[in-house]
Design an enzyme around this catalytic site. Structure first.
Site, PDB file in Angstrom:
ATOM      1  N   HIS A 138       1.067  -1.106  -0.102  1.00 41.25           N
ATOM      2  CA  HIS A 138       0.389   0.104  -0.292  1.00 41.25           C
ATOM      3  C   HIS A 138       0.949   0.995  -0.434  1.00 41.25           C
ATOM      4  O   HIS A 138       1.674   1.127   0.257  1.00 41.25           O
ATOM      5  CB  HIS A 138      -0.614  -0.134   1.200  1.00 41.25           C
ATOM      6  CG  HIS A 138       0.118  -0.202   2.337  1.00 41.25           C
ATOM      7  ND1 HIS A 138       0.668  -0.891   3.462  1.00 41.25           N
ATOM      8  CD2 HIS A 138       0.162   1.326   3.094  1.00 41.25           C
ATOM      9  CE1 HIS A 138       1.235  -0.542   3.450  1.00 41.25           C
ATOM     10  NE2 HIS A 138       1.236   0.686   4.275  1.00 41.25           N
ATOM     11  N   ASP A 161       0.741   5.027   1.759  1.00 39.00           N
ATOM     12  CA  ASP A 161      -0.376   6.042   2.949  1.00 39.00           C
ATOM     13  C   ASP A 161      -0.879   7.306   2.070  1.00 39.00           C
ATOM     14  O   ASP A 161      -0.630   7.802   1.530  1.00 39.00           O
ATOM     15  CB  ASP A 161       1.254   6.623   3.930  1.00 39.00           C
ATOM     16  CG  ASP A 161       1.773   5.574   4.975  1.00 39.00           C
ATOM     17  OD1 ASP A 161       0.595   3.890   4.484  1.00 39.00           O
ATOM     18  OD2 ASP A 161       2.631   5.511   5.132  1.00 39.00           O
ATOM     19  N   HIS A 168       4.486   0.114   0.207  1.00 40.45           N
ATOM     20  CA  HIS A 168       5.225  -0.569   0.899  1.00 40.45           C
ATOM     21  C   HIS A 168       4.619  -1.973   1.159  1.00 40.45           C
ATOM     22  O   HIS A 168       3.280  -2.056   1.268  1.00 40.45           O
ATOM     23  CB  HIS A 168       6.192   0.512   1.858  1.00 40.45           C
ATOM     24  CG  HIS A 168       5.016   1.147   3.121  1.00 40.45           C
ATOM     25  ND1 HIS A 168       4.443   2.274   2.468  1.00 40.45           N
ATOM     26  CD2 HIS A 168       4.862   0.908   4.456  1.00 40.45           C
ATOM     27  CE1 HIS A 168       3.687   2.987   3.254  1.00 40.45           C
ATOM     28  NE2 HIS A 168       3.610   2.019   3.733  1.00 40.45           N
ATOM     29  N   ARG A 172       5.581  -8.962  15.622  1.00 40.88           N
ATOM     30  CA  ARG A 172       7.331  -7.695  15.075  1.00 40.88           C
ATOM     31  C   ARG A 172       5.859  -6.611  16.447  1.00 40.88           C
ATOM     32  O   ARG A 172       4.300  -6.170  15.751  1.00 40.88           O
ATOM     33  CB  ARG A 172       6.234  -7.495  13.835  1.00 40.88           C
ATOM     34  CG  ARG A 172       7.480  -6.339  13.760  1.00 40.88           C
ATOM     35  CD  ARG A 172       7.262  -6.179  12.138  1.00 40.88           C
ATOM     36  NE  ARG A 172       8.271  -5.238  11.279  1.00 40.88           N
ATOM     37  CZ  ARG A 172       8.020  -4.279  11.394  1.00 40.88           C
ATOM     38  NH1 ARG A 172       6.543  -4.257  11.113  1.00 40.88           N
ATOM     39  NH2 ARG A 172       7.958  -3.120  10.558  1.00 40.88           N
TER      40      ARG A 172
HETATM   41  O1  AKG Z   1       4.587  -1.611  10.106  1.00 38.65           O
HETATM   42  C1  AKG Z   1       5.057  -0.906   9.643  1.00 38.65           C
HETATM   43  O2  AKG Z   1       6.709  -1.320   9.788  1.00 38.65           O
HETATM   44  C2  AKG Z   1       4.342  -0.122   8.613  1.00 38.65           C
HETATM   45  C3  AKG Z   1       3.651  -0.209   8.534  1.00 38.65           C
HETATM   46  C4  AKG Z   1       2.787   0.724   8.027  1.00 38.65           C
HETATM   47  O3  AKG Z   1       2.646   0.664   6.888  1.00 38.65           O
HETATM   48  C5  AKG Z   1       1.518   0.895   7.959  1.00 38.65           C
HETATM   49  O4  AKG Z   1       0.519   1.235  10.018  1.00 38.65           O
HETATM   50  O5  AKG Z   1       0.638   1.766   7.099  1.00 38.65           O
HETATM   51 FE   FE2 Z   2       1.809   2.733   5.173  1.00 33.05          FE
END
Ligand code: AKG
Ligand code: FE2
Length: 194
Positions: A71, A73, A127, A137
């Site tokens: 996705h 952001d 990403h 994690r």
């Molecule tokens: O957890 C991560 O490293 C990425 C989180 C992410 O991309 C988001 O919350 O939009």
């Molecule tokens: Fe993200």
């Protein structure tokens, strides 16, 4: 109760430090674009900015399950802290590359709105998060967003995107996810056919 207040004050600190950092970075980027650097101070409000705490449980089938789907952001800027486990990847030259965990570093992501505002000078990178077979994690992200009525005006003589409000953008993303099952995002606002 103790844990709750401990966590909430830690999160409040994360939010307020990230807010200050996001504004500084946005200002610097705006200056580089020779655009009004107070745009973010004027248009970003606390009730649309948010912090997301992500927890990824261990997954027995990491090759089959994403922690987080690919996705971009839907904000101006994201400030992200990831723990030591790893799993975050981004697209570079059409390939997924891992973002190595570094406990002393924050990850700064350009979001869709900054890509539009900068007429594509800064890119909202795709990403995703891979799952880990044995380790849990955590990550925490701060999202810098404008008020719903703020208009994102693409810069330059030949703007790639039409003007749109953050409300319109969010609505379009929600409608696409509902109807198509995925986010189309910025191409919906492109001045060129996609
Ligand atoms: O957890 C991560 O490293 C990425 C989180 C992410 O991309 C988001 O919350 O939009
Ligand atoms: Fe993200």
């Amino acid at each position: 109760m103790f844990y709750f207040s401990y966590h909430s004050s830690a999160m409040e600190r994360f939010a307020s430090e990230s807010e200050a950092l996001a504004h500084t970075l946005a200002e610097v980027l705006a200056e580089k674009l020779e655009r009004k650097s107070n745009f973010f101070k004027e248009n970003c409000v606390r009730n649309t900015c948010y912090v997301r705490m992500n927890r990824y449980p261990p997954c027995p089938k990491p090759s089959e399950v994403y922690g987080l789907m690919p996705h971009t952001d839907s904000d101006f800027l994201t400030i992200l802290y990831q723990d030591q486990v790893g799993g975050l990847q981004l697209i570079k030259d059409n390939r997924w590359v891992a973002v190595k965990p570094n406990p002393r570093a924050l990850i700064i992501n350009i979001g869709d709105l900054f890509q539009a505002w900068s007429n594509g000078m800064y890119k909202s990178v795709e990403h995703r998060v891979m799952t880990n077979p044995t380790m849990e994690r955590f990550s925490t992200a701060y999202f810098l967003c404008p008020s719903y009525d703020a208009v994102i005006e693409c810069s330059g003589d030949c703007p790639s995107y039409r003007n749109f409000s953050f409300r319109e953008f969010r609505q379009q993303v929600q409608d696409d996810v509902k109807k198509l099952g995925y986010k189309v995002g910025l191409p919906r606002f492109s001045n060129h056919l996609y």
